[in-house]
Scaffold this active site. Structure first.
Site, PDB file in Angstrom:
ATOM      1  N   SER A 112       0.824  -1.215   0.000  1.00 29.32           N
ATOM      2  CA  SER A 112       0.000   0.000   0.000  1.00 29.32           C
ATOM      3  C   SER A 112       0.858   1.266   0.000  1.00 29.32           C
ATOM      4  O   SER A 112       1.683   1.465  -0.885  1.00 29.32           O
ATOM      5  CB  SER A 112      -0.951  -0.050   1.204  1.00 29.32           C
ATOM      6  OG  SER A 112      -1.944   0.943   1.108  1.00 29.32           O
ATOM      7  N   ASP A 121      -9.634  -3.446  -5.132  1.00 24.41           N
ATOM      8  CA  ASP A 121      -9.323  -4.397  -4.062  1.00 24.41           C
ATOM      9  C   ASP A 121     -10.103  -4.106  -2.782  1.00 24.41           C
ATOM     10  O   ASP A 121      -9.752  -4.593  -1.713  1.00 24.41           O
ATOM     11  CB  ASP A 121      -7.817  -4.426  -3.782  1.00 24.41           C
ATOM     12  CG  ASP A 121      -7.274  -3.104  -3.244  1.00 24.41           C
ATOM     13  OD1 ASP A 121      -8.073  -2.203  -2.905  1.00 24.41           O
ATOM     14  OD2 ASP A 121      -6.039  -2.966  -3.144  1.00 24.41           O
ATOM     15  N   HIS A 177      -7.518  -5.595  -0.251  1.00 23.66           N
ATOM     16  CA  HIS A 177      -6.350  -4.763   0.043  1.00 23.66           C
ATOM     17  C   HIS A 177      -5.557  -5.337   1.215  1.00 23.66           C
ATOM     18  O   HIS A 177      -4.331  -5.506   1.125  1.00 23.66           O
ATOM     19  CB  HIS A 177      -6.824  -3.343   0.365  1.00 23.66           C
ATOM     20  CG  HIS A 177      -5.732  -2.333   0.411  1.00 23.66           C
ATOM     21  ND1 HIS A 177      -5.117  -1.838  -0.714  1.00 23.66           N
ATOM     22  CD2 HIS A 177      -5.134  -1.713   1.462  1.00 23.66           C
ATOM     23  CE1 HIS A 177      -4.196  -0.949  -0.374  1.00 23.66           C
ATOM     24  NE2 HIS A 177      -4.176  -0.866   0.950  1.00 23.66           N
TER      25      HIS A 177
END
Length: 455
Positions: free
Chosen positions: A225, A391, A424
């Site tokens: 991320s 996601d 995610h």
């Protein structure tokens, strides 16, 4: 059906040439005092693989705080909590389960709040609040020690780190962690960023140390991320010779290259990030002050003029190209100038990493694509949320759109691996994702130019 779908954006001649160059360049990794501190006697002879440096996403870091005389609590509860004994007054700030209790949520928010100092053109902690990230270089602070459900919600890398250890990696020998204060970010050219720049320097020294401790093998950076954006800036701000000698490949997991529409929800009405029982209105103001949240707003280069937010109360729609108007209308005027001067220049054009890149992205998970707010404006939750592909946190356009341009560069190797139905945070725990990560790292250690997966 394939577990993951590989989309190669690389030109084969460039792959071969760059792999040869990197193989030759690994001998140029030199030691330093920091490197000697990491290396163990005889470790170089034991290592048969490239070291791995894990760079977490925003929620995957642990943050500690200490209150000084300058701290002015907003309530009696905040004055006495927490009851710190020992440890020099330091206590866990993020993530601590006590945030689930409403009175303590307010204390948490005021201690997490940043302020923008216009005179210094930089961000600062709240008065009287000191913060630190402990155990830099170790993966221990990336693993968390909370309830398993909260680990998943906050994105700790415990499962990934354990999987790498099962594959033969060892903490402190060829496996390292690079935590950071995720509230801070970086800025465009000409603007200071004391905390963010200091982190890049620590990260650079850690990579050099890992390389030297492994007998000269350049490191594999594995970033989740927001960590992928920091990794990209480290590479972009380092000379080509340094990149070639110290970084074998950058592997990103769910990196929001072009921001996320969900960030506009965070700014408009607050976002609990899935943590139960927390009122988003109690943390909204604090979330707005985080420099990194400005960094994660949707970028014009990816989202263009597409309407992302509609407010009937203001009779106005907002796209990535009128973000400053959005910040004004939600009541966050103080964020306008930092976004315009510091963030916008940073995200307008993404630099090439300058090392081979593999991006793992989750697809097919409902992801916020647009928001509609009613007659009461942004003080209430949106009346309507439209979902699209991604996601669950980052839109698909942001996950893969910006990096497509890099494939046109003859010197840049880019691979994208799509993982259907992987979220995610699931990128750090889903079995199919972990298998792909291990295959990628194994292929690098075997000096392969590509990897393959079975059905």
């Amino acid at each position: 059906m394939d577990v993951g779908r590989r989309l190669s954006l690389a030109r084969v001649p460039a792959v071969a040439a760059l792999m040869v160059m990197l193989s030759l360049s690994s001998s140029f990794c030199v030691s330093s005092s920091a490197a000697r501190a990491v290396a163990r006697p005889g470790a170089a002879e034991q290592l048969q693989r490239h070291p791995v440096v894990l760079i977490p996403g925003a929620g995957g870091n642990q943050l500690e705080a200490r209150l000084t005389e300058g701290y002015e609590p907003s309530s009696l509860v905040c004055r006495v909590w927490p009851l710190v004994r020992g440890r020099g007054g330091w206590f866990r700030l993020w993530f601590d389960p006590s945030v689930l209790v409403a009175p303590l949520t307010r204390c948490f928010a005021e201690r997490m709040t940043l302020s923008y100092d216009a005179d210094a053109d930089d961000y600062r902690n709240a008065p009287g609040v000191e913060t630190r990230v402990s155990d830099f270089g170790s993966t221990s602070t990336l693993r968390g020690d909370l309830d398993p459900n909260l680990k998943l919600l906050t994105g700790y890398m415990n499962t990934l780190a354990s999987t790498l250890e099962e594959a033969g990696y060892e903490e402190g020998r060829d496996l390292f962690g690079a935590p950071y204060d995720f509230r801070y970010g970086l800025a465009g050219p000409g603007h200071p960023s004391q905390v963010g720049s200091a982190y890049l320097q620590r990260l650079r020294l850690l990579v050099e140390s890992a390389c030297a401790a492994s007998g000269g093998r350049p490191a594999i950076l594995v970033a989740h991320s927001l960590g992928g954006l920091f990794a990209l800036q480290l590479l972009a701000r380092s000379p080509p010779q340094w990149r070639a000698a110290h970084v074998r490949r950058l592997v990103t997991l769910s990196t929001p290259w072009g921001g996320s529409v969900q960030e506009m929800l965070t700014f408009a009405s607050g976002n609990t990030l899935g943590v139960p029982f927390v009122d988003p209105s109690l943390i909204r103001d604090e979330q707005r002050t985080a420099e990194s949240n400005l960094w994660l707003l949707p970028t014009p280069s990816v989202f263009g003029n597409t309407t992302l937010v509609l407010s009937r109360a203001h009779n106005r729609s907002y796209s990535a190209k009128n973000m400053t108007q959005f910040l004004r209308d939600i009541g966050f005027e103080e964020g306008v100038e930092p976004y315009r001067a510091r963030i916008r220049p940073l995200v307008e054009a993404l630099p090439e990493p300058g090392v081979p890149l593999t991006c793992l992205v989750g697809t097919g998970v409902d992801t916020v694509e647009s928001l509609v707010y009613g007659d009461r404006g942004f003080d209430e939750a949106p009346e309507k949320v439209v979902y699209g592909d991604g996601d669950g946190t980052v839109n698909l356009a942001s996950l893969i759109g910006p990096i497509k341009a890099w494939s046109d560069s003859p010197a840049q190797v880019v691979e994208v691996v799509e993982l259907p139905k992987v979220s995610h945070s699931g990128m750090l725990s889903d079995k199919s994702a972990l298998e792909q990560i291990i295959r990628i790292i194994d292929s690098i250690n075997l000096n392969a130019t590509s990897y393959h997966h079975s059905s």
